[in-house]
Design a protein around this motif. Sequence first.
Motif, mmCIF file in Angstrom:
data_model
loop_
_atom_site.group_PDB
_atom_site.id
_atom_site.type_symbol
_atom_site.label_atom_id
_atom_site.label_comp_id
_atom_site.label_asym_id
_atom_site.label_seq_id
_atom_site.Cartn_x
_atom_site.Cartn_y
_atom_site.Cartn_z
ATOM 1 N N UNK A 1 0.825 -1.207 0.000
ATOM 2 C CA UNK A 1 0.000 0.000 0.000
ATOM 3 C C UNK A 1 0.861 1.261 0.000
ATOM 4 N N UNK A 2 1.900 1.285 0.822
ATOM 5 C CA UNK A 2 2.808 2.443 0.846
ATOM 6 C C UNK A 2 3.451 2.667 -0.528
ATOM 7 N N UNK A 3 3.933 1.579 -1.118
ATOM 8 C CA UNK A 3 4.595 1.658 -2.413
ATOM 9 C C UNK A 3 3.600 2.161 -3.461
ATOM 10 N N UNK A 4 2.368 1.672 -3.381
ATOM 11 C CA UNK A 4 1.349 2.131 -4.320
ATOM 12 C C UNK A 4 1.093 3.622 -4.219
ATOM 13 N N UNK A 5 1.021 4.119 -3.007
ATOM 14 C CA UNK A 5 0.823 5.562 -2.829
ATOM 15 C C UNK A 5 2.001 6.341 -3.396
ATOM 16 N N UNK A 6 3.210 5.832 -3.194
ATOM 17 C CA UNK A 6 4.386 6.502 -3.732
ATOM 18 C C UNK A 6 4.353 6.560 -5.258
ATOM 19 N N UNK A 7 3.729 5.562 -5.876
ATOM 20 C CA UNK A 7 3.627 5.515 -7.331
ATOM 21 C C UNK A 7 2.440 6.307 -7.877
ATOM 22 N N UNK A 8 1.651 6.875 -6.975
ATOM 23 C CA UNK A 8 0.569 7.747 -7.411
ATOM 24 C C UNK A 8 -0.810 7.137 -7.414
#
Length: 214
Positions: A159-166
């Motif tokens: 989830x964190x990585x997804x947010x970082x990717x937009x």
Amino acid sequence: MNDETDGAGYSAANTGLLLVDPYNDFLSEGGKLWPRTAPVAEQVGLLGHMREVLAATRACGIRTLFVPHRRTAPGDYADWRHLSSSQQATARAQLFAVGSWGGEFHPDFRPVEGETVVHEHWSASGFANTDLDLLLKQCGISRIVLIGMRVNTCIDTTARFGQELGYHVTLVKGAIGGFGPEELEATFEVNAPTYAHAIVTVDEFVAALPGKPA
């Protein structure tokens, strides 16, 4: 949920359900990790809630992507210099072992025709070194909804990585499990409010979905 993060934005056109690590070793009686999963699973109604979310998203045409951990094979990690403690434990116990029952998906959480199984992730992120980002973008998905295992490792990190990717990120409480209530608290009360756009109950999420396609 506020106006910015309410369910009006969830649609078959832009939303993907990420079903993370639905392995027998995690979710089935007799699985290697089930004794650690079971107390929280029973407390929050994990399996029933996962079934409910999956059925609801399938009914309204939202795409499901299965996001599996690496299925362990003999010799994995043998020459690695920097194993995490989780990877060390995985190697010792041969979790989700290739060719084993524990390394198969729980029978209630298996892909149907048209659904996608993402490349397996070696650590906690479903995005790192996999094709998940590519597949989401090629399908026009900008919102990701996460359910499955394990709350403070693969769910939190993906989830964190997804947010970082937009991506717009939604976590569905009750459909995400862990090894203890403190893990749920760490993610839902401390970590996720800093990155997730919506943290909702199963009832809230299902109620926010669009009607079934004609």
